[in-house]
Structure formats: structure tokens, C-alpha cells
Design a protein around this motif. Structure first.
Motif, short mmCIF file in Angstrom:
data_model
loop_
_atom_site.label_atom_id
_atom_site.label_comp_id
_atom_site.label_asym_id
_atom_site.label_seq_id
_atom_site.Cartn_x
_atom_site.Cartn_y
_atom_site.Cartn_z
N LEU A 132 0.82 -1.22 0.00
CA LEU A 132 0.00 0.00 0.00
C LEU A 132 0.85 1.27 0.00
CD1 LEU A 132 -2.89 1.06 0.06
CD2 LEU A 132 -2.76 1.07 2.56
N ASP A 133 1.96 1.27 0.76
CA ASP A 133 2.76 2.47 0.81
C ASP A 133 3.41 2.77 -0.54
OD1 ASP A 133 4.38 0.24 0.96
OD2 ASP A 133 5.86 1.17 2.29
N LEU A 134 3.74 1.74 -1.31
CA LEU A 134 4.31 1.94 -2.64
C LEU A 134 3.24 2.44 -3.61
CD1 LEU A 134 6.74 1.79 -4.46
CD2 LEU A 134 6.28 -0.64 -4.83
N VAL A 135 2.04 1.90 -3.52
CA VAL A 135 0.93 2.37 -4.35
C VAL A 135 0.68 3.86 -4.09
CG1 VAL A 135 -1.55 2.17 -4.80
CG2 VAL A 135 -0.15 0.11 -4.49
N ARG A 136 0.68 4.22 -2.82
CA ARG A 136 0.45 5.63 -2.47
C ARG A 136 1.55 6.51 -3.04
NH1 ARG A 136 -1.20 8.13 3.42
NH2 ARG A 136 -0.96 10.33 2.84
N THR A 137 2.79 6.06 -2.97
CA THR A 137 3.90 6.84 -3.50
C THR A 137 3.74 7.06 -5.01
OG1 THR A 137 5.42 5.99 -1.82
CG2 THR A 137 6.41 6.90 -3.81
N VAL A 138 3.29 6.05 -5.73
CA VAL A 138 3.08 6.17 -7.17
C VAL A 138 2.06 7.27 -7.47
CG1 VAL A 138 2.16 5.02 -9.23
CG2 VAL A 138 3.74 3.81 -7.71
N PHE A 139 0.93 7.25 -6.75
CA PHE A 139 -0.11 8.24 -7.00
C PHE A 139 0.34 9.65 -6.58
CE2 PHE A 139 -3.15 4.54 -6.85
CZ PHE A 139 -3.59 4.69 -8.15
N SER A 142 -16.67 19.16 1.16
CA SER A 142 -16.22 17.94 1.83
C SER A 142 -14.93 18.15 2.61
CB SER A 142 -16.00 16.83 0.80
OG SER A 142 -15.00 17.22 -0.14
N LYS A 143 -14.36 19.33 2.49
CA LYS A 143 -13.08 19.60 3.14
C LYS A 143 -13.28 20.56 4.31
CE LYS A 143 -10.79 19.23 -1.31
NZ LYS A 143 -12.09 18.98 -1.99
N PRO A 144 -12.66 20.29 5.43
CA PRO A 144 -12.75 21.23 6.56
C PRO A 144 -11.96 22.49 6.26
CG PRO A 144 -11.15 19.50 7.03
CD PRO A 144 -11.82 19.12 5.73
N ALA A 145 -12.26 23.56 6.96
CA ALA A 145 -11.57 24.83 6.74
C ALA A 145 -10.07 24.69 6.95
CB ALA A 145 -12.13 25.90 7.67
N SER A 146 -9.66 23.82 7.85
CA SER A 146 -8.24 23.64 8.14
C SER A 146 -7.48 23.04 6.96
CB SER A 146 -8.06 22.75 9.37
OG SER A 146 -8.65 21.46 9.14
N SER A 155 -7.85 11.12 -0.93
CA SER A 155 -7.30 11.63 0.33
C SER A 155 -5.77 11.73 0.28
CB SER A 155 -7.72 10.72 1.49
OG SER A 155 -7.07 9.45 1.41
N TRP A 156 -5.13 10.91 -0.55
CA TRP A 156 -3.68 10.96 -0.69
C TRP A 156 -3.23 12.16 -1.53
CZ3 TRP A 156 -3.22 5.19 -2.60
CH2 TRP A 156 -3.43 4.33 -1.51
N VAL A 157 -3.90 12.38 -2.65
CA VAL A 157 -3.38 13.32 -3.65
C VAL A 157 -3.92 14.75 -3.52
CG1 VAL A 157 -2.99 11.46 -5.29
CG2 VAL A 157 -5.12 12.77 -5.41
N GLU A 158 -5.08 14.92 -2.89
CA GLU A 158 -5.63 16.28 -2.81
C GLU A 158 -4.71 17.27 -2.10
OE1 GLU A 158 -10.33 16.72 -3.45
OE2 GLU A 158 -9.70 16.33 -1.40
N ILE A 185 -6.65 11.88 -11.13
CA ILE A 185 -6.22 10.86 -10.18
C ILE A 185 -7.13 10.85 -8.95
CG2 ILE A 185 -4.32 10.10 -8.70
CD1 ILE A 185 -2.39 11.35 -10.68
N ALA A 186 -7.57 12.06 -8.56
CA ALA A 186 -8.41 12.17 -7.36
C ALA A 186 -9.76 11.49 -7.54
CB ALA A 186 -8.61 13.64 -7.01
N CYS A 187 -10.13 11.14 -8.78
CA CYS A 187 -11.43 10.53 -9.03
C CYS A 187 -11.38 8.99 -8.97
CB CYS A 187 -11.94 10.96 -10.41
SG CYS A 187 -12.14 12.74 -10.58
N LEU A 188 -10.20 8.42 -8.74
CA LEU A 188 -10.07 6.96 -8.78
C LEU A 188 -10.78 6.29 -7.61
CD1 LEU A 188 -6.35 6.63 -9.91
CD2 LEU A 188 -8.40 6.19 -11.27
N SER A 189 -10.61 6.86 -6.42
CA SER A 189 -11.27 6.31 -5.25
C SER A 189 -11.17 7.33 -4.12
CB SER A 189 -10.63 4.99 -4.82
OG SER A 189 -9.34 5.22 -4.24
N LYS A 190 -11.94 7.12 -3.07
CA LYS A 190 -11.89 8.04 -1.93
C LYS A 190 -10.52 8.01 -1.26
CE LYS A 190 -16.81 8.12 -0.77
NZ LYS A 190 -17.84 7.86 0.29
N GLU A 191 -9.94 6.81 -1.21
CA GLU A 191 -8.64 6.69 -0.56
C GLU A 191 -7.56 7.41 -1.36
OE1 GLU A 191 -6.12 3.33 1.87
OE2 GLU A 191 -7.22 2.69 0.08
N VAL A 192 -7.55 7.21 -2.66
CA VAL A 192 -6.57 7.89 -3.52
C VAL A 192 -6.79 9.41 -3.44
CG1 VAL A 192 -5.80 8.24 -5.89
CG2 VAL A 192 -6.29 5.93 -5.06
#
Length: 356
Positions: free
Chosen positions: A18-25, A79-83, A48-51, A39-46
Motif C-alpha cells: 500500500l505504501d508503494l501504491v500511495r507513492t506512485v499516486f 467535503s473539506k474542513p476549513a483547516s 485523500s492521498w493526492v488532494e 487521479i483524485a477521481c479513482l477512489s476516496k482513498e486515492v
């Protein structure tokens, strides 16, 4: 082609750790390619990584982009908090010179108050008097920002705030209400004067409009660019500012203006009468840290002169030691700004090396 053995499965991306997949994205998102947004449209998890990466550097090149970003930041259903924006947005560059939705921009800056790079040169140059509430000195957002790299028009400042004092002390009395905390951490600064109303244009020739002695207070300032509208402004601002360079300053760029209007054309032909002498006049003869810059815009008469001189060898060799080029449009600033500063600083260093 022979088929794979039954016990040998083809490679599957999902089989990677998983950590390598995240690094690729994340690496893909950092390319700043428009397709990276998908890329952000691939999945909710992806997503959260790339936004956080996709929002790190925000170029605003047209009113639609501004409006969509404003809606994303201010919408109650976001969907994003102010922070999120306060934490992740590090750079905002406004590339549309004719954008006039000042209120939306200030809302965005308020939400992205931790930006380290801010360029508002490309927009809201014309701030009519009835919108004085938006200027530095009147609107609270300018007191919260602490960029290290700042490009801003002097027309955004109220007359009481056309100085570099961000703390009490320094030359002259400094009422607390007149401080400019915007300059607290600045290392790279561009002050520009563009596209003025007639009244402001006449006032812009008064270089004393800025408190140049307060420039000494910017003890972290290493790179300075002064970009007035006319050649006469360039000479005047240089004369006024150079005596007050802080010791930390590595390079000061005096940017020759673009030339789209009648007054600039007249100014250009005055300039052409003794271009070399003028460039040297506003350049290193005033201070060895001073470099002259021209924009590469196709309608910039000064760049035409630059190219002509470069082709005139060996007589034109002098210009390589005096003049650097900038981007040809504000929209190109984000990808070229670092190179521009490096070229200018390198020219100063070459002069020092030549002396040694």
C-alpha cells in the motif's frame, strides 16, 4: 504468443504494498499536469492521498477558476474542513490581469492564510476608490498573511501603508495601526505598478509615495524586483530605493515595463536613443547587485531591442552581463519564477567573480 503458466499470474497493480501504491499516486500528482486532477477521481482513498498535493500550488488564470475555487472553499457543503486549505495550500499565483472579483480573492486568501508564495501582480491592479476596504491597511486578511515570496502591486496599498515596516522601530515614528505584517518573513519581493487609472498614473510618478528608507527593516530580504510601468519610474524608483538596500540583499532586478500603450511607446523611443547608457544608468553603476530585466512578451519593444543587441556580436556582448529575461506572460510565472531569480543572482555572482 504463448500463454502464461496457470500458476503464474500477470502483474496486478493492487498486489503492490500500500505504501508503494500511495507513492506512485502522489508522485503522479506532483507533476502539475492537468491530467493529474483525474487521479483524485479513482477512489476516496486515492483522493485523500493526492488532494493535499493538488492544492499545494494554485494558479488562478481566469475568472471561472477563481469562482470555482471560491465555491469549493466557502460552500457549506464542502467535503473539506476549513483547516484543509490553511494547512495544505502553500502557493497562490493570480495570472489573470483583468480579474476584478476582489471579494472572492480575499475570501480565498483568508482561508489559505499559511501560503508561503503569493503573487497578486496579475490581478486587481485597478482597485477603484469605492473598494478601498479591500486594500492593504484596511482589510484584515493582509495582516494575517506571512509569505516568504511576495509579488504585489503598490496600488493595493493604502497611502498610509506604502512602507515596509512590519514592527515598531526604524526610521521615523511608527503607529501600531500602520504596520505591515505582510512583510514579516519576506525573502523574495516584487513591487509592481501596472494598469493604473489616470489619477493613480500621475501619482505613480511620485516615487516618494513609498517610504524607501523602511526597506532597511527587511533584514531577511535577499531578492528584490522593482517593476514600474514606465522607464522614468524605473529610474526614479531605482534612485530612491538603492541607498536603502538591506545588507542581506543579494540581487535587485529593475524590470523594464511592457510597451502596449502610446505613453510607453514614446518612452520606448526615448529609451532607444541611448539604450545602453540607460540600462547601465539604472543598472550596476548604481549598485553591483542591480540587474535589468525584460519580459519576453511578443509585443514588448524592449525585448525586441534585447534580441537585436544579442545578435550584434561582439558589440552586443555587453547586454549578456546586464540584462536577464522574464516570462512572457503572468500565466507562465509559476513555472519560471525560480529560474528568473537564479539567473539574476548568477549574473551578480559572475560580476563578483570577475572582480576577483
Amino acid at each position: 504468443m504463448a500463454s502464461l503458466p496457470a500458476d503464474l499470474h500477470p502483474f496486478r497493480f493492487g498486489d503492490l504494498p500500500l505504501d508503494l501504491v500511495r507513492t506512485v499516486f502522489e508522485t503522479s500528482a506532483e507533476t502539475c499536469n492537468p491530467s493529474a486532477l483525474s487521479i483524485a477521481c479513482l477512489s476516496k482513498e486515492v483522493k485523500s492521498w493526492v488532494e493535499p498535493i493538488l492544492y499545494r500550488h494554485i494558479p488562478i488564470n481566469n475568472p471561472r477558476t477563481l469562482s470555482l475555487l471560491h465555491r469549493t472553499i466557502t460552500s457549506d457543503t464542502s467535503s473539506k474542513p476549513a483547516s484543509f486549505f490553511r494547512t495544505h495550500v502553500k502557493s497562490i499565483c493570480i495570472g489573470d490581469r483583468w480579474m476584478d472579483k476582489v471579494g472572492q480573492l480575499l475570501d480565498i486568501l483568508s482561508a489559505c492564510s499559511n501560503v508561503t508564495r503569493l503573487s497578486t501582480i496579475g490581478t486587481i491592479i485597478l482597485v477603484p476608490s469605492h473598494m478601498d476596504d479591500c486594500r492593504v491597511g484596511n482589510h484584515a486578511v493582509w495582516e494575517r498573511l506571512r509569505p516568504t515570496r511576495l509579488s504585489i502591486s503598490h496600488n493595493l496599498f493604502m497611502p498610509t501603508h506604502r512602507h515596509f515596516r512590519f514592527t515598531t522601530g526604524g526610521p521615523g515614528p511608527t503607529p501600531t495601526c500602520d504596520l505591515n505584517p505582510l512583510f514579516t518573513n519576506v525573502t523574495h519581493l516584487e513591487i509592481s505598478c501596472l494598469d493604473l487609472t489616470l489619477e493613480e498614473e500621475l501619482a505613480a510618478h511620485d516615487v516618494s509615495d513609498w517610504s524607501w528608507p523602511s526597506l532597511l527593516l527587511l533584514t531577511s530580504l535577499t531578492h528584490l524586483c522593482i517593476a514600474p510601468r514606465f522607464i522614468t519610474n524605473t529610474v526614479g524608483w531605482a534612485d530612491e530605493s538603492i541607498p536603502w538596500f538591506p545588507p542581506s540583499l543579494v540581487v535587485c532586478v529593475l524590470a523594464l515595463p511592457l510597451c502596449p500603450g502610446l505613453i510607453q511607446v514614446i518612452d520606448y523611443y526615448r529609451f532607444r536613443g541611448g539604450a545602453k547608457e540607460n540600462i547601465l544608468r539604472v543598472g550596476r553603476r548604481l549598485d553591483p547587485r542591480v540587474v535589468v530585466a525584460v519580459s519576453k512578451a511578443s509585443y514588448n519593444f524592449y525585448y525586441d531591442y534585447y534580441k537585436e543587441e544579442m545578435m550584434d556580436v561582439p558589440e552586443g556582448e555587453w547586454i549578456k552581463d546586464e540584462v536577464v529575461c522574464r516570462w512572457d506572460d503572468e500565466r507562465d510565472r509559476p513555472g519560471n519564477e525560480d529560474t528568473f531569480w537564479e539567473d539574476a543572482a548568477s549574473m551578480v555572482q559572475r560580476r563578483k567573480d570577475a572582480k576577483l
